[in-house]
Design an enzyme around this catalytic site. Structure first.
Site, PDB file in Angstrom:
ATOM      1  N   CYS A  82     -49.206 -44.682   8.200  1.00 31.90           N
ATOM      2  CA  CYS A  82     -48.340 -43.682   8.822  1.00 31.90           C
ATOM      3  C   CYS A  82     -46.952 -43.615   8.175  1.00 31.90           C
ATOM      4  CB  CYS A  82     -48.216 -43.954  10.319  1.00 31.90           C
ATOM      5  SG  CYS A  82     -47.758 -45.653  10.736  1.00 31.90           S
TER       6      CYS A  82
ATOM      7  N   ARG B 202     -40.134 -52.918  14.018  1.00 25.93           N
ATOM      8  CA  ARG B 202     -40.623 -52.320  15.256  1.00 25.93           C
ATOM      9  C   ARG B 202     -39.446 -52.146  16.206  1.00 25.93           C
ATOM     10  NH1 ARG B 202     -45.222 -49.996  15.318  1.00 25.93           N
ATOM     11  NH2 ARG B 202     -46.435 -51.864  14.848  1.00 25.93           N
TER      12      ARG B 202
ATOM     13  N   HIS C  35     -42.016 -42.310  14.330  1.00 20.10           N
ATOM     14  CA  HIS C  35     -41.353 -43.276  13.461  1.00 20.10           C
ATOM     15  C   HIS C  35     -40.153 -42.640  12.763  1.00 20.10           C
ATOM     16  CE1 HIS C  35     -44.552 -45.890  14.355  1.00 20.10           C
ATOM     17  NE2 HIS C  35     -45.231 -45.878  13.221  1.00 20.10           N
TER      18      HIS C  35
END
Length: 336
Positions: free
Chosen positions: A128, A233, A240
């Protein structure tokens, strides 16, 4: 088209159902597959309830044109031969085959031609974070070759799946109520915290997630580009973010870069001097979750390097970072 989704009950599988319906993808028959835990569940697609079949060695994929597989690398490796045996095209969302020489790794805005050389009937969906970065990088590469990239990612809980998103919400409630937070999907408490590790560490002290960004970018862009990443994270729910520093062979002005982003496929420039689709002059995940594009802002020249540029980008990890990119690959194949 006869379509199958393997891993239909997961976050990406559920998003695939939404994307296929929203884009009016031509589906004559849809089959859903899952583990013993999800087999027997049913989901609605275009007004019809479809029951999840058990994925097993007896599963029959004959007649399936395209199978979207998002059930993890071990499942992909175990069932790839079964899925592709009768000519089904497998678009795989795991890391299982991404770096295999005979499996194309495709982002349609960047390397669409690679999708047509899939001798194993497998096309891999990139990681991703890599997907959203290369969509942005391609706009710059079209002006001047990129030598190296430094990137810091700010990855939402969605990257660890639906249960991780649920855990983050639970942790916030628990902490605010003075309770001990539940920690299961993450190595540490994520609420009110940052975790500078995604995936396991490799021998060079980079994590596997960070090395994916280096290796996958080079394969997708067919380039000697070097990428150094720090993946973090963060306690946001979905979409994101990335802070990207780029060094090119030739100097590129901020105006040139903005114009390139403004005209690039799959990109939307959010800037102080442009009309924004969100009530901010730059991208933020709070406002851009559920969107298809890669949103770019904070474009500026690097004051430490005459051939350097810096920018900030945000993209929905479950959509463009997974489900949407897979569907776009299928659309590309069907169109051609």
């Amino acid at each position: 088209m006869n379509i199958a989704i393997v891993g239909a009950s997961g976050a990406v599988g559920q998003e695939l159902l939404k994307v296929l319906e929203q884009r009016n993808f031509s589906v004559s028959n849809l089959r859903l597959f899952g583990s013993r835990r999800s087999a027997g569940c049913s989901y609605t697609f275009k007004g019809k309830r479809i029951t999840v079949e058990l994925l097993s060695d007896e599963a029959d994929f004959s007649g399936v044109d395209i199978a979207f597989v998002s059930a993890g690398a071990s499942v992909s490796r175990q069932y790839a031969e079964l899925i592709t045996r009768h000519g089904t095209l497998m678009i795989d969302n795991s890391k299982a085959f991404r770096m295999d020489d005979d499996v194309p790794l495709v982002v349609p805005e960047v390397n669409p031609q690679d999708a047509f050389n899939a001798p194993r009937r497998i096309i891999a969906n990139p990681n991703c974070t890599t997907i959203q970065m290369v969509v942005a990088l391609q706009a710059i590469e079209n002006i001047s070759h990129i030598r190296r990239v430094h990137v810091a990612t700010y990855q939402a809980a969605s990257g660890a799946g639906a249960q991780a998103m649920k855990e983050l919400k639970t942790q916030y409630r628990q902490v605010l109520n003075g309770e001990q937070p539940t920690v299961d999907k993450f190595a540490y408490q994520l609420a009110f915290n940052l975790i500078p590790q995604i995936d396991v560490f490799t021998d060079n002290d980079y994590t596997l997630e960070e090395m994916k960004m280096h290796n996958e970018t080079r394969k997708i862009m067919h380039s000697d580009i070097s990428v150094s990443a720090t993946c973090v994270r963060v306690p946001s729910l979905r979409a994101h973010s990335e802070a990207v520093w780029v060094e090119t062979e030739q100097p590129i002005t901020t105006l040139q870069a903005k114009e390139a982003f403004r005209n690039a496929k799959g990109c939307i420039l959010m800037d102080r001097d442009t009309t924004s689709i969100a009530p901010t002059p730059y991208p933020m995940p709070l406002f851009l979750s559920g969107k298809d594009e890669v949103f770019i802002g904070r474009v500026r020249q690097d004051i430490t390097n005459p051939c350097g540029l810096s920018f900030w980008c945000v993209s929905d990890q479950i959509r463009k970072g997974a489900a949407l990119n897979a569907v776009q690959i299928a659309e590309l194949i069907i169109k051609n």
